[in-house]
Design a protein around this motif. Sequence first.
Motif, mmCIF file in Angstrom:
data_model
loop_
_atom_site.group_PDB
_atom_site.id
_atom_site.type_symbol
_atom_site.label_atom_id
_atom_site.label_comp_id
_atom_site.label_asym_id
_atom_site.label_seq_id
_atom_site.Cartn_x
_atom_site.Cartn_y
_atom_site.Cartn_z
ATOM 1 N N ASN A 350 0.856 -1.176 0.000
ATOM 2 C CA ASN A 350 0.000 0.000 0.000
ATOM 3 C C ASN A 350 0.892 1.226 0.000
ATOM 4 O OD1 ASN A 350 -1.436 2.300 1.034
ATOM 5 N ND2 ASN A 350 -3.092 0.857 1.542
ATOM 6 N N THR A 414 -7.438 -6.305 -4.657
ATOM 7 C CA THR A 414 -7.394 -6.157 -3.203
ATOM 8 C C THR A 414 -8.825 -6.003 -2.689
ATOM 9 O OG1 THR A 414 -7.030 -3.827 -3.669
ATOM 10 C CG2 THR A 414 -5.108 -5.110 -2.996
ATOM 11 N N ASP A 416 -10.153 -3.705 -0.945
ATOM 12 C CA ASP A 416 -10.746 -2.381 -1.084
ATOM 13 C C ASP A 416 -10.814 -1.903 -2.523
ATOM 14 O OD1 ASP A 416 -7.985 -2.538 -0.668
ATOM 15 O OD2 ASP A 416 -7.833 -0.378 -0.270
ATOM 16 N N LYS A 417 -10.181 -2.596 -3.457
ATOM 17 C CA LYS A 417 -10.329 -2.247 -4.891
ATOM 18 C C LYS A 417 -10.766 -3.502 -5.624
ATOM 19 C CE LYS A 417 -8.477 1.928 -4.604
ATOM 20 N NZ LYS A 417 -9.169 3.182 -4.974
ATOM 21 N N THR A 438 -3.667 2.933 -5.550
ATOM 22 C CA THR A 438 -3.478 2.890 -4.099
ATOM 23 C C THR A 438 -2.334 1.932 -3.754
ATOM 24 O OG1 THR A 438 -5.841 3.116 -3.971
ATOM 25 C CG2 THR A 438 -4.682 2.608 -1.908
#
Lengths: 539, 395
Positions: A350, A414, A416-417, A438
């Motif tokens: 990240n 991921t 969150d994506k 990100t």
Amino acid sequence: MNDVKCECGHVNPHGTVLCEACGKVLDETDNRKELLDMRYEGSARRSQTYNKTIIDKIWNFFSSVKVGVWLIIITLIASILGTILPQEMYINLPPDVYYEQEYGWFGKLYYQLGFHDLYGSWWYLLLIAMIGISLVICSLDRVVPLYKALKAQRVTRHEGFLKRQRVFGANSEAEQTDLETVKKHLQAKRYHVREENGDILAEKNRFSRWGPYVNHIGLIIFLFGGMLRFIPGFYVNEDLWVREGETALVPETNEQYYIKNNQFILEHYDKNNKTFEKALNRAGEVVKNYQSNVVLYQREGEKIPGEKPKLKKLEEYKIRVNQPLSFNGYSVFQSSFKTEFKAMTFALTNKSTNQAFGEVKVDLTNPQEKYDLGNGYSVELLNYFPDFEFDDNGEPSTKSRVPNNPAFIFRMNTPDKPKGETSFVAIRQTIEPFGNNTYKLAFKGIETKNVSGFIVRKDSSLWVFIIGGIIFMIGVIQGAYWNHRRIWVQRKNGQVWIAAHTNKNWYGLKRELEAILAGTKLTMPDDQLQRDKEVKEVV
Amino acid sequence: MAALSSNLLFVAFILYLIATLFFGGSIKEKKGLSEKKETNKWGKIAVFLTIVGFVSQLGYFITRWIAAGHAPVSNMFEFTTFFGMALVGAFIVIYFIYRTTLLGLFTMPVAILVIAYASMFPRDITPLIPALQSYWLHIHVTTAAIGEAILAISFAAGLIYLVKAIDQTKSSKRTFWLEAVMFSLVTVLGFVAVSSIFSGMGYHEKFNWVDKHDNEAVVEYTMPAIAGPHEGELLTKDGFKPFVEMPAIVNAKKLNTVIWSLIGGIILYGLIRLIIRKRISAALKPLVKNINLDFVDEISYRSVLIGFPVFTLGALIFAMIWAQMAWSRFWGWDPKEVWALITWLFYAAFMHLRLSKGWHGEKSAWLAVIGFVIIMFNLVAVNLIIAGLHSYAGS
Ligand code: HEM
């Protein structure tokens, strides 16, 4: 044309200068000279006798030693030219660039004249070929008549022949016992003694006369070996690169043989080595050993297209410089090595927190399509360019399949994506084609492996060179370390005449004569050539 | 072991020097020169000293072999020293065939020069790179050197011939070229002298320079730079400023050494001329007055006959066997290989000219001189200038 009958009764071939049997001078124009020209025994050589047809002319051209020497000298000078600048095979740039870049106008001229490949040029080969032809014709022209003349020679010789030998002397007082002693001495010196009507011919080492012809035959065989190179299949010369751990087919073996490279080893001399300490301090690192530990396999059974061959292990071998692996006429030489990228490791990171979510290790010769990192993190390899470049349209592409400059297009998935982010990763650069990501794949490390470079060689003509070389050596030694000597002791006009001839090393002949005449009343004959000189020197 | 080895070489060198003086003495003693006559006392001592020196040098060779673990013929110093030893050995053999001490007077100085020249190169024991780790290499190099040494005897005999045969009372092309040969020998001495002087002084100066690929590099001179490197910038304080700057493709440092050697040679030669007041060849003439021309001519030719097969075996055949093992091809047109071929072709031409064109005597002597020039070119120039696979140039 007619043969010539000598007064001694012997019939000589047309063109003979000295009668083969008794040595009388047949060609009257030669009669005035003081000493005889004993080369080739004054025999009838084709080249000295015929000069009518075109074949005669060609024969005479190539049988001339003058021409032969010129050919040798021209070849010699041409060879020098080829050493002024490096030849094509020793440079590592295209020749049209290299010569001008390194040596300016001179290099350019050198290249334009074709001197960059001088030893492969048609005219150099032509020179060598002409030397070959000359060798054949010139030897034939001389060896046959010489052989005949030496075979036909009689013991008793013509007066004119004896008188005009370089070493000659006459004795008025000689006793029969003297002749007996001389004969004994001659035999003790390993002369082959023949006697006829009280005349003696002692001869030794006639075989050395054949030396030049034997060595010329050796040379001809050697040159013939060079010609065999042009026959396909006679001569194999291939490069072979094998990565550590891989098995490769040995080229030009009819898909029979395979080599596995277990390990490549490069060793340097130890800097603390007492013996070489000083030299190593001056020279820096010095390589001690290049070695590939290999296994040789042979295929078993028929070759079936598309199927993996079944291999039988033949032997393990450590191929080193100077120690090639040989099998069935093939030799595999250690010739070079290189290191290749093997695998690259990245960490899915990240960008803002620098937190890592697992590592991805991409095998560069055999990459996976997807790498699952657990907990909903994964990386997909969308595209891979082992040898990356931008092509003419500005699109990423690959030059070859060798991972010299690997580049990847990854999709990072991921939690969150969930749609994933795309990233283009190459050595020392990352491009994010769809805006700010990100996450990134942070470079962690690269693994390399060695690739051994081999030369595979098969040379079926090698034995021709070996035989040619051996015959050549026998011939030169035969001609150089022995000399053909003849001594005539003959009764003429109530005197005893002694004459001697050798094809070289007159000094040795004279020393030997002294020993042979020792203890007799016979006097040492004169060296008429030297006497001439001394007379001149006094004048 | 290595120290013992160097001492033995030094002893040999000194013995050769003394032997040369005795060879000179044996000539002065008038008698005992032409064929068959007995060698006089001076001559006997000279030959004895030569043999002892040879044995001592053999000791150097063996002890150095033990110390290094390989035959000491693998860099310029070792190879050239071996060549010098082979020259002495070849002379000893030929001496026992012809028994003439005059040959020693001409051969020993050449051998001494060769060894002195050799010791100007780094004398450290060097490790062998993989290509050189082959006993065929050692067989090849030693046999080739022995062959060349025997051929060199023909040069010494040829020189005697020319000194005797050429009329020195008026200058001609012949006197000029013979004197040129003498001058070259003196120049070798010049090189040795200049190198020793500067290395004795510990002379060093450094330059930044730009090579032909436009890269910056540093070069260290061990003699004052008369010829400076391309775009050279002197780094050493109080260093010698070059007179001329060389273009990038010329190796300025080597050229500088050549210039200094020539200067040394010219000074030495000038001094000699000042002292003897005639050509060197003219000064040598009285020494050769008792020798018979045909006799030296024969020695010269005999040496070629004996040396040619040895040279062929060593420099071509054994070389091919080694090349086949090391590089997988027995012949590759490497400059060193080509120069061996050139030498071989030259002596082949020599023998044919002699045999069929009757080139005896003076012509033959000149050919012997040219042959030696080619051999020396191969030894010196090809190693140092035309670098190739065989080159020891790095060491
Ligand atoms: C590179 C090529 C050659 C080599 C190495 C070679 C070698 C030799 C050698 C070593 C000898 C003996 C010389 C002596 O004993 O003094 C010889 C003799 C001879 N060679 Fe060659 N040779 C070559 C080319 C030629 C050529 C091209 C010709 C033809 C024109 C030729 C014609 C002769 C002749 C006529 C003899 C004398 C034979 C005799 O004495 O009966 N050679 N050669």
